[in-house]
Design a protein around this motif. Structure first.
Motif, PDB file in Angstrom:
ATOM      1  N   GLY A  79       0.804  -1.222   0.000  1.00  0.00           N
ATOM      2  CA  GLY A  79       0.000   0.000   0.000  1.00  0.00           C
ATOM      3  C   GLY A  79       0.836   1.272   0.000  1.00  0.00           C
ATOM      4  O   GLY A  79       0.309   2.377   0.043  1.00  0.00           O
ATOM      5  N   PHE A  80       2.164   1.120  -0.084  1.00  0.00           N
ATOM      6  CA  PHE A  80       3.080   2.262  -0.069  1.00  0.00           C
ATOM      7  C   PHE A  80       2.753   3.266  -1.166  1.00  0.00           C
ATOM      8  O   PHE A  80       2.363   2.903  -2.272  1.00  0.00           O
ATOM      9  CB  PHE A  80       4.525   1.763  -0.269  1.00  0.00           C
ATOM     10  N   GLY A  81       2.931   4.537  -0.848  1.00  0.00           N
ATOM     11  CA  GLY A  81       2.860   5.621  -1.824  1.00  0.00           C
ATOM     12  C   GLY A  81       3.911   6.661  -1.471  1.00  0.00           C
ATOM     13  O   GLY A  81       4.236   6.850  -0.303  1.00  0.00           O
ATOM     14  N   TRP A  82       4.451   7.322  -2.475  1.00  0.00           N
ATOM     15  CA  TRP A  82       5.476   8.341  -2.237  1.00  0.00           C
ATOM     16  C   TRP A  82       4.953   9.461  -1.343  1.00  0.00           C
ATOM     17  O   TRP A  82       5.726  10.103  -0.636  1.00  0.00           O
ATOM     18  CB  TRP A  82       5.978   8.906  -3.568  1.00  0.00           C
ATOM     19  N   HIS A  83       3.654   9.690  -1.347  1.00  0.00           N
ATOM     20  CA  HIS A  83       3.082  10.752  -0.520  1.00  0.00           C
ATOM     21  C   HIS A  83       2.889  10.310   0.927  1.00  0.00           C
ATOM     22  O   HIS A  83       2.383  11.075   1.746  1.00  0.00           O
ATOM     23  CB  HIS A  83       1.773  11.237  -1.128  1.00  0.00           C
ATOM     24  N   ALA A 122       6.150  14.516   7.949  1.00  0.00           N
ATOM     25  CA  ALA A 122       4.990  13.814   8.484  1.00  0.00           C
ATOM     26  C   ALA A 122       4.932  12.450   7.804  1.00  0.00           C
ATOM     27  O   ALA A 122       5.335  12.319   6.645  1.00  0.00           O
ATOM     28  CB  ALA A 122       3.716  14.598   8.188  1.00  0.00           C
ATOM     29  N   LEU A 123       4.450  11.451   8.523  1.00  0.00           N
ATOM     30  CA  LEU A 123       4.304  10.102   7.967  1.00  0.00           C
ATOM     31  C   LEU A 123       2.823   9.781   7.856  1.00  0.00           C
ATOM     32  O   LEU A 123       2.052  10.080   8.777  1.00  0.00           O
ATOM     33  CB  LEU A 123       4.980   9.066   8.862  1.00  0.00           C
ATOM     34  N   HIS A 124       2.455   9.158   6.743  1.00  0.00           N
ATOM     35  CA  HIS A 124       1.060   8.808   6.483  1.00  0.00           C
ATOM     36  C   HIS A 124       0.977   7.375   5.962  1.00  0.00           C
ATOM     37  O   HIS A 124       1.972   6.770   5.593  1.00  0.00           O
ATOM     38  CB  HIS A 124       0.453   9.740   5.421  1.00  0.00           C
ATOM     39  N   GLY A 125      -0.233   6.863   5.874  1.00  0.00           N
ATOM     40  CA  GLY A 125      -0.528   5.620   5.171  1.00  0.00           C
ATOM     41  C   GLY A 125       0.267   4.410   5.604  1.00  0.00           C
ATOM     42  O   GLY A 125       0.573   4.219   6.786  1.00  0.00           O
ATOM     43  N   ALA A 126       0.613   3.588   4.616  1.00  0.00           N
ATOM     44  CA  ALA A 126       1.296   2.316   4.874  1.00  0.00           C
ATOM     45  C   ALA A 126       2.662   2.519   5.517  1.00  0.00           C
ATOM     46  O   ALA A 126       3.085   1.715   6.350  1.00  0.00           O
ATOM     47  CB  ALA A 126       1.438   1.543   3.566  1.00  0.00           C
ATOM     48  N   SER A 127       3.356   3.582   5.141  1.00  0.00           N
ATOM     49  CA  SER A 127       4.680   3.825   5.720  1.00  0.00           C
ATOM     50  C   SER A 127       4.576   4.226   7.186  1.00  0.00           C
ATOM     51  O   SER A 127       5.403   3.837   8.006  1.00  0.00           O
ATOM     52  CB  SER A 127       5.417   4.891   4.920  1.00  0.00           C
ATOM     53  N   ARG A 128       3.549   4.986   7.528  1.00  0.00           N
ATOM     54  CA  ARG A 128       3.315   5.332   8.932  1.00  0.00           C
ATOM     55  C   ARG A 128       3.012   4.063   9.728  1.00  0.00           C
ATOM     56  O   ARG A 128       3.531   3.864  10.824  1.00  0.00           O
ATOM     57  CB  ARG A 128       2.162   6.318   9.056  1.00  0.00           C
ATOM     58  N   ALA A 129       2.193   3.189   9.162  1.00  0.00           N
ATOM     59  CA  ALA A 129       1.859   1.930   9.833  1.00  0.00           C
ATOM     60  C   ALA A 129       3.110   1.078  10.036  1.00  0.00           C
ATOM     61  O   ALA A 129       3.295   0.468  11.096  1.00  0.00           O
ATOM     62  CB  ALA A 129       0.806   1.162   9.033  1.00  0.00           C
ATOM     63  N   ALA A 130       4.001   1.051   9.032  1.00  0.00           N
ATOM     64  CA  ALA A 130       5.252   0.289   9.161  1.00  0.00           C
ATOM     65  C   ALA A 130       6.130   0.871  10.262  1.00  0.00           C
ATOM     66  O   ALA A 130       6.736   0.131  11.041  1.00  0.00           O
ATOM     67  CB  ALA A 130       5.996   0.274   7.829  1.00  0.00           C
ATOM     68  N   ALA A 131       6.194   2.203  10.340  1.00  0.00           N
ATOM     69  CA  ALA A 131       6.983   2.848  11.394  1.00  0.00           C
ATOM     70  C   ALA A 131       6.395   2.541  12.769  1.00  0.00           C
ATOM     71  O   ALA A 131       7.134   2.244  13.722  1.00  0.00           O
ATOM     72  CB  ALA A 131       7.039   4.354  11.168  1.00  0.00           C
TER      73      ALA A 131
END
Length: 174
Positions: A79-83, A122-131
């Protein structure tokens, strides 16, 4: 243990035994990065950077820093996105800023490139969840990022950290 690793242990607020800082580094030839930005043009800019962050960093910095942030959170999660990562105004928490400055100085010494650009992220989405999965912050904490970058001698060098920013009364949004 490097000075940066030692600083991460002592700088982290209220250590719980889990990692408090995630780190990523990207070193790329300036010409290669410039070709990618030029080849991609406006589509590349829209793909990599949000509208809000385009005035805060160059496309080259946005790409390289986001590569660092991807490495810090453990890769491109489903679900990663550059944004998922967005440069924002402001500064990192004081302790994280000191750690980032120390790591940037070590990286500059080893590459010969001054890391004089910087931004909070700021971290969002799939990358925030991974963090969140890797850092496992307490309920009253937020996960955020910060980066430094620079170019010289044919290299573009970037460094980013993702960390738990524990603030009084703050909650991690779900």
């Amino acid at each position: 243990m490097s000075a940066v690793a030692a600083a991460a242990r002592t700088a982290a607020p209220e250590s719980t035994g889990e990692p408090a800082v995630l780190l990523g580094v990207d070193v790329v030839e300036t010409a290669r990065l410039a070709r990618a930005v030029e080849r991609g043009g406006e589509a590349f800019a829209r793909h990599v950077a949000t509208e809000a962050e385009r005035g805060l960093t160059s496309e080259a910095a946005a790409f390289s820093v986001k590569e660092c942030l991807i490495k810090a959170v453990g890769g491109r999660a489903p679900g990663f996105g550059w944004h998922d990562f967005e440069a924002v105004g402001g500064a990192p928490a004081a302790w994280a800023g000191r750690l980032l400055d120390e790591a940037a100085a070590e990286l500059a010494a080893s590459t010969g490139v001054a890391l004089d650009g910087g931004a909070a992220y700021a971290l969002h989405g799939a990358s925030r969840a991974a963090a969140l999965e890797r850092l496992r912050p307490p309920q009253d904490a937020a996960v955020t990022g910060a980066a430094r970058w620079g170019s010289g001698g044919g290299l573009f060098v970037a460094l980013a950290i993702v960390y738990v920013d524990r603030k009084e009364g703050a909650r991690c949004p779900g």
